[in-house]
Design an enzyme around this catalytic site. Sequence first.
Site, PDB file in Angstrom:
ATOM      1  N   LYS A 181      36.842  48.358  36.934  1.00  8.94           N
ATOM      2  CA  LYS A 181      38.268  48.638  36.789  1.00  8.94           C
ATOM      3  C   LYS A 181      38.571  50.132  36.947  1.00  8.94           C
ATOM      4  CE  LYS A 181      39.096  44.840  33.530  1.00  8.94           C
ATOM      5  NZ  LYS A 181      39.562  44.574  32.155  1.00  8.94           N
ATOM      6  N   HIS A 208      35.656  43.722  34.713  1.00  2.00           N
ATOM      7  CA  HIS A 208      36.078  42.321  34.654  1.00  2.00           C
ATOM      8  C   HIS A 208      34.949  41.486  35.250  1.00  2.00           C
ATOM      9  CE1 HIS A 208      38.258  38.582  35.400  1.00  2.00           C
ATOM     10  NE2 HIS A 208      37.672  38.593  36.583  1.00  2.00           N
ATOM     11  N   GLU A 229      38.267  33.774  42.331  1.00  2.00           N
ATOM     12  CA  GLU A 229      38.373  35.229  42.327  1.00  2.00           C
ATOM     13  C   GLU A 229      37.606  35.869  43.486  1.00  2.00           C
ATOM     14  OE1 GLU A 229      37.207  36.393  38.374  1.00  2.00           O
ATOM     15  OE2 GLU A 229      39.034  35.549  37.478  1.00  2.00           O
TER      16      GLU A 229
END
Length: 154
Positions: A11, A117, A128
């Site tokens: 992130k 994540h 994803e």
Amino acid sequence: MPAERTLILLKPDCVQRRLMGQVISRLEDKGLNLIAMKMLKVTSALAKEHYAEHVQKPFFPALEKFITASPIVAIVVEGLEAIKVVRDMLGATSGLKAAAGTIRGDYSSSRQMNLVHASDGPEASAREIGLYFKADELHAYVPTLTPWFKADDE
């Protein structure tokens, strides 16, 4: 047992704090294969698609602002029980509650700015990975070290 794939996002806080190398090293040290990786800027549209289940929740605007604030690094790893292994390596969502020795326990002290994540199950992983990578961007391979990471019957 077949190898499993999972998506990992380093992130904005991980990128800005220059912790990418430490996280990637830990994944490789565990014996996971990095089969895809790229740096990108998450758009508002991608944030809404990735976090679709949270869009209507009161915390989403702050999450969207955070995830779109800086580049991220998207990674696909492959390995035995990769989803569980990676989530165990990350630790609890809140860095304050994550055990020492986990990535979040060692480097984070926040619930939202928790560095990384990872997909939480096979369906989420497939969905994803598809958001961040095209099929031809995944490059599976068998490292020559594989026999030294697991027994032949595993």
